[in-house]
Design an enzyme around this catalytic site. Structure first.
Site, PDB file in Angstrom:
ATOM      1  N   CYS A 117       0.813  -1.225   0.000  1.00 31.30           N
ATOM      2  CA  CYS A 117       0.000   0.000   0.000  1.00 31.30           C
ATOM      3  C   CYS A 117       0.842   1.270   0.000  1.00 31.30           C
ATOM      4  O   CYS A 117       0.311   2.357  -0.249  1.00 31.30           O
ATOM      5  CB  CYS A 117      -0.949  -0.004   1.193  1.00 31.30           C
ATOM      6  SG  CYS A 117      -2.155  -1.328   1.089  1.00 31.30           S
ATOM      7  N   HIS A 257      -3.395   7.169   2.624  1.00 30.48           N
ATOM      8  CA  HIS A 257      -3.800   5.875   2.080  1.00 30.48           C
ATOM      9  C   HIS A 257      -5.189   5.542   2.625  1.00 30.48           C
ATOM     10  O   HIS A 257      -5.484   5.789   3.793  1.00 30.48           O
ATOM     11  CB  HIS A 257      -2.782   4.812   2.494  1.00 30.48           C
ATOM     12  CG  HIS A 257      -3.199   3.434   2.133  1.00 30.48           C
ATOM     13  ND1 HIS A 257      -3.599   3.105   0.858  1.00 30.48           N
ATOM     14  CD2 HIS A 257      -3.294   2.294   2.875  1.00 30.48           C
ATOM     15  CE1 HIS A 257      -3.921   1.820   0.832  1.00 30.48           C
ATOM     16  NE2 HIS A 257      -3.748   1.309   2.041  1.00 30.48           N
ATOM     17  N   ASN A 287     -10.121   0.090  -0.480  1.00 31.49           N
ATOM     18  CA  ASN A 287      -8.659   0.125  -0.473  1.00 31.49           C
ATOM     19  C   ASN A 287      -8.150  -0.441  -1.802  1.00 31.49           C
ATOM     20  O   ASN A 287      -8.199  -1.650  -2.013  1.00 31.49           O
ATOM     21  CB  ASN A 287      -8.151  -0.692   0.722  1.00 31.49           C
ATOM     22  CG  ASN A 287      -6.633  -0.690   0.823  1.00 31.49           C
ATOM     23  OD1 ASN A 287      -5.941  -0.215  -0.077  1.00 31.49           O
ATOM     24  ND2 ASN A 287      -6.127  -1.236   1.915  1.00 31.49           N
TER      25      ASN A 287
HETATM   26  O1  UT7 Z   1      -3.883  -1.316   3.432  1.00 34.40           O
HETATM   27  C1  UT7 Z   1      -3.116  -2.340   3.953  1.00 34.40           C
HETATM   28  C2  UT7 Z   1      -3.067  -2.258   5.385  1.00 34.40           C
HETATM   29  N1  UT7 Z   1      -4.269  -2.793   5.969  1.00 34.40           N
HETATM   30  C3  UT7 Z   1      -4.927  -2.124   6.885  1.00 34.40           C
HETATM   31  O2  UT7 Z   1      -4.588  -1.003   7.181  1.00 34.40           O
HETATM   32  C4  UT7 Z   1      -6.052  -2.828   7.608  1.00 34.40           C
HETATM   33  C5  UT7 Z   1      -5.962  -2.557   9.092  1.00 34.40           C
HETATM   34  N2  UT7 Z   1      -6.981  -3.263   9.866  1.00 34.40           N
HETATM   35  C6  UT7 Z   1      -8.285  -2.881   9.837  1.00 34.40           C
HETATM   36  O3  UT7 Z   1      -8.655  -1.974   9.137  1.00 34.40           O
HETATM   37  C7  UT7 Z   1      -9.232  -3.585  10.779  1.00 34.40           C
HETATM   38  O4  UT7 Z   1      -8.501  -4.356  11.699  1.00 34.40           O
HETATM   39  C8  UT7 Z   1     -10.253  -4.499  10.037  1.00 34.40           C
HETATM   40  C9  UT7 Z   1     -11.213  -3.637   9.252  1.00 34.40           C
HETATM   41  C10 UT7 Z   1      -9.530  -5.450   9.125  1.00 34.40           C
HETATM   42  C11 UT7 Z   1     -11.058  -5.285  11.065  1.00 34.40           C
HETATM   43  O5  UT7 Z   1     -11.690  -4.410  11.995  1.00 34.40           O
HETATM   44  P1  UT7 Z   1     -11.530  -4.641  13.556  1.00 34.40           P
HETATM   45  O6  UT7 Z   1     -12.300  -3.567  14.199  1.00 34.40           O
HETATM   46  O7  UT7 Z   1     -10.058  -4.696  13.883  1.00 34.40           O
HETATM   47  O8  UT7 Z   1     -12.241  -6.019  13.777  1.00 34.40           O
HETATM   48  P2  UT7 Z   1     -11.658  -7.365  14.387  1.00 34.40           P
HETATM   49  O9  UT7 Z   1     -10.764  -8.036  13.429  1.00 34.40           O
HETATM   50  O10 UT7 Z   1     -11.127  -7.092  15.772  1.00 34.40           O
HETATM   51  O11 UT7 Z   1     -12.974  -8.215  14.561  1.00 34.40           O
HETATM   52  C12 UT7 Z   1     -13.993  -7.830  15.482  1.00 34.40           C
HETATM   53  C13 UT7 Z   1     -15.183  -8.750  15.295  1.00 34.40           C
HETATM   54  C14 UT7 Z   1     -14.811 -10.225  15.248  1.00 34.40           C
HETATM   55  O12 UT7 Z   1     -15.856 -10.960  15.856  1.00 34.40           O
HETATM   56  P3  UT7 Z   1     -15.721 -11.476  17.374  1.00 34.40           P
HETATM   57  O13 UT7 Z   1     -14.490 -12.325  17.395  1.00 34.40           O
HETATM   58  O14 UT7 Z   1     -15.600 -10.244  18.201  1.00 34.40           O
HETATM   59  O15 UT7 Z   1     -16.985 -12.236  17.563  1.00 34.40           O
HETATM   60  C15 UT7 Z   1     -14.819 -10.540  13.772  1.00 34.40           C
HETATM   61  O16 UT7 Z   1     -15.102 -11.901  13.509  1.00 34.40           O
HETATM   62  O17 UT7 Z   1     -15.794  -8.456  14.040  1.00 34.40           O
HETATM   63  C16 UT7 Z   1     -15.938  -9.668  13.290  1.00 34.40           C
HETATM   64  N3  UT7 Z   1     -15.848  -9.343  11.874  1.00 34.40           N
HETATM   65  C17 UT7 Z   1     -16.926  -9.004  11.150  1.00 34.40           C
HETATM   66  N4  UT7 Z   1     -18.215  -8.879  11.457  1.00 34.40           N
HETATM   67  C18 UT7 Z   1     -19.054  -8.507  10.481  1.00 34.40           C
HETATM   68  C19 UT7 Z   1     -14.734  -9.320  11.090  1.00 34.40           C
HETATM   69  N5  UT7 Z   1     -15.090  -8.961   9.836  1.00 34.40           N
HETATM   70  C20 UT7 Z   1     -16.428  -8.766   9.853  1.00 34.40           C
HETATM   71  C21 UT7 Z   1     -17.358  -8.388   8.878  1.00 34.40           C
HETATM   72  N6  UT7 Z   1     -18.660  -8.269   9.248  1.00 34.40           N
HETATM   73  N7  UT7 Z   1     -17.002  -8.109   7.610  1.00 34.40           N
END
Ligand code: UT7
Length: 337
Positions: A117, A257, A287
């Site tokens: 990225c 970004h 993204n």
């Molecule tokens: O550009 C390259 C660099 N990449 C980035 O900058 C990405 C950086 N990371 C992020 O933007 C975030 O970490 C994500 C958007 C990928 C994820 O968001 P988060 O707030 O960190 O969520 P999480 O991974 O901590 O997941 C929280 C909960 C989980 O459920 P439980 O374990 O709490 O029951 C996930 O299973 O949200 C769940 N979850 C979803 N729920 C509904 C994960 N994806 C989804 C989804 N819809 N699409």
């Protein structure tokens, strides 16, 4: 005395495929909702290149075509094409090579840069050196990504994030102190474990096993990447401000970004900038990896004025991150879309 030559951006072009994948359609593919995606990431729609016979070089060359047309540039006058991408058409030849060929840049040499990225920033900094040294007079820097080719559309944690698209800028010499003023670029290979695509390279060439294990798609530990992105994008942007004694008032736009609206907000806050000083289009495109920054410049071009101070900032797989300080070189209203 000879004046110092800087590399000015003298035009922006872009290409977005027609098909729009919205959160409602995604909710039918995986267990997610529009509300979750909007709250946790900030994306409503992303463009997807559906045609299986077309790839990143097609989108990149379309962006370059628009750029050359807008700026009235003869493709044969381009000296160098640098393409930032993590979704090359093939491992080799380079996608930059294919873009130069398709766009008619027959006198240019071309190559790819892989910095995920942060790719566009790394390519912009590299391209600017060819201008500053006098080695080249016209350099095209492209970010082109068919992210849909490496996204697992069964994985709800990654599939809402990414979109396809391409953006390109033209760099030309400037003697008025406009263009790329400075860059701060960083790499840390220890981040590899948090964000990568395991197969398709020389470590794990394609095999029945790599396909069965789904190793040809993106693997991401979202939270680890999120924390690193917030810290590094903010730090490197603030460092750039300090190096040049820039206050928040001096900055017209942060060009961040577009990975997550929360990362953009955190970076802007550390820089003391309000939302209206951030280029934001993540809601429309998601993204697009190395295409996010030129797509922002393209969307906001008509609002930019000659002399505006911009801080570009990115963070991505590798890990890689960085910032570029540039002074915009023309009144964007001349190119009103
Ligand atoms: O550009 C390259 C660099 N990449 C980035 O900058 C990405 C950086 N990371 C992020 O933007 C975030 O970490 C994500 C958007 C990928 C994820 O968001 P988060 O707030 O960190 O969520 P999480 O991974 O901590 O997941 C929280 C909960 C989980 O459920 P439980 O374990 O709490 O029951 C996930 O299973 O949200 C769940 N979850 C979803 N729920 C509904 C994960 N994806 C989804 C989804 N819809 N699409």
């Amino acid at each position: 005395m000879n004046k110092k030559i800087t590399a000015a951006i003298t035009g922006v072009g872009a290409y977005l495929p027609d098909y729009i994948l919205d959160n409602d359609e995604l909710s039918q593919m995986v267990d997610t909702t529009d509300e979750w995606i909007m709250t946790r990431i900030g994306i409503k729609t992303r463009h997807i290149l559906k045609d299986p016979t077309k790839a990143s070089s097609y989108m990149g060359s379309m962006a370059v075509n628009e750029l050359l047309e807008k700026t009235g540039t003869n493709p044969k006058d381009i000296d160098l094409v640098i393409c930032a991408t993590v979704t090359p058409d093939m491992i080799f030849p380079s996608t930059g090579n294919m873009i130069a060929y398709q766009a008619g840049c027959s006198n240019a040499f071309a190559f790819d840069m892989s910095a995920a990225c942060s790719g566009f920033l790394f390519a912009l900094a590299t391209g600017s050196k060819y201008i500053e040294t006098g080695a080249c007079k016209k350099v095209v820097v492209v970010g082109a990504e068919k992210m849909s080719s490496i996204v697992d559309y069964n994985d709800r944690a990654t599939c809402p994030i990414f979109g396809d698209g391409a953006g390109a800028v033209l760099l030309e010499p400037n003697e008025e102190g406009l263009g790329v003023i400075d860059h701060l670029l960083h790499s840390d290979g220890s981040g590899e474990k948090h964000l990568h695509m395991k197969a398709g390279g020389s470590l794990n060439p394609a095999s029945y096993e790599t396909v069965a294990n789904n190793w040809h798609t993106i693997t991401q530990e979202g939270q680890a990447v999120f924390k690193a992105a917030v810290a590094h994008m903010a730090d490197v942007s603030v460092s750039m401000m300090e190096r040049h004694n820039l206050s928040a008032d001096d900055i017209r736009y942060l060009v961040p970004h577009q990975a997550n609206l929360r990362i953009i907000d955190a970076t802007a806050k550390r820089m003391g900038l309000e939302r209206d000083k951030c280029m934001i289009n993540i809601e429309k495109y998601g993204n697009t990896t190395s295409a996010t920054l030129p797509l922002c410049l393209w969307d906001y071009e008509s609002r930019l004025k000659k002399g505006d101070n911009l801080i570009l900032a990115a963070f991505g797989g590798g890990f890689t991150w960085g910032s570029v300080y540039l002074k915009w070189a023309y009144d964007g209203g001349n190119f009103l879309k």
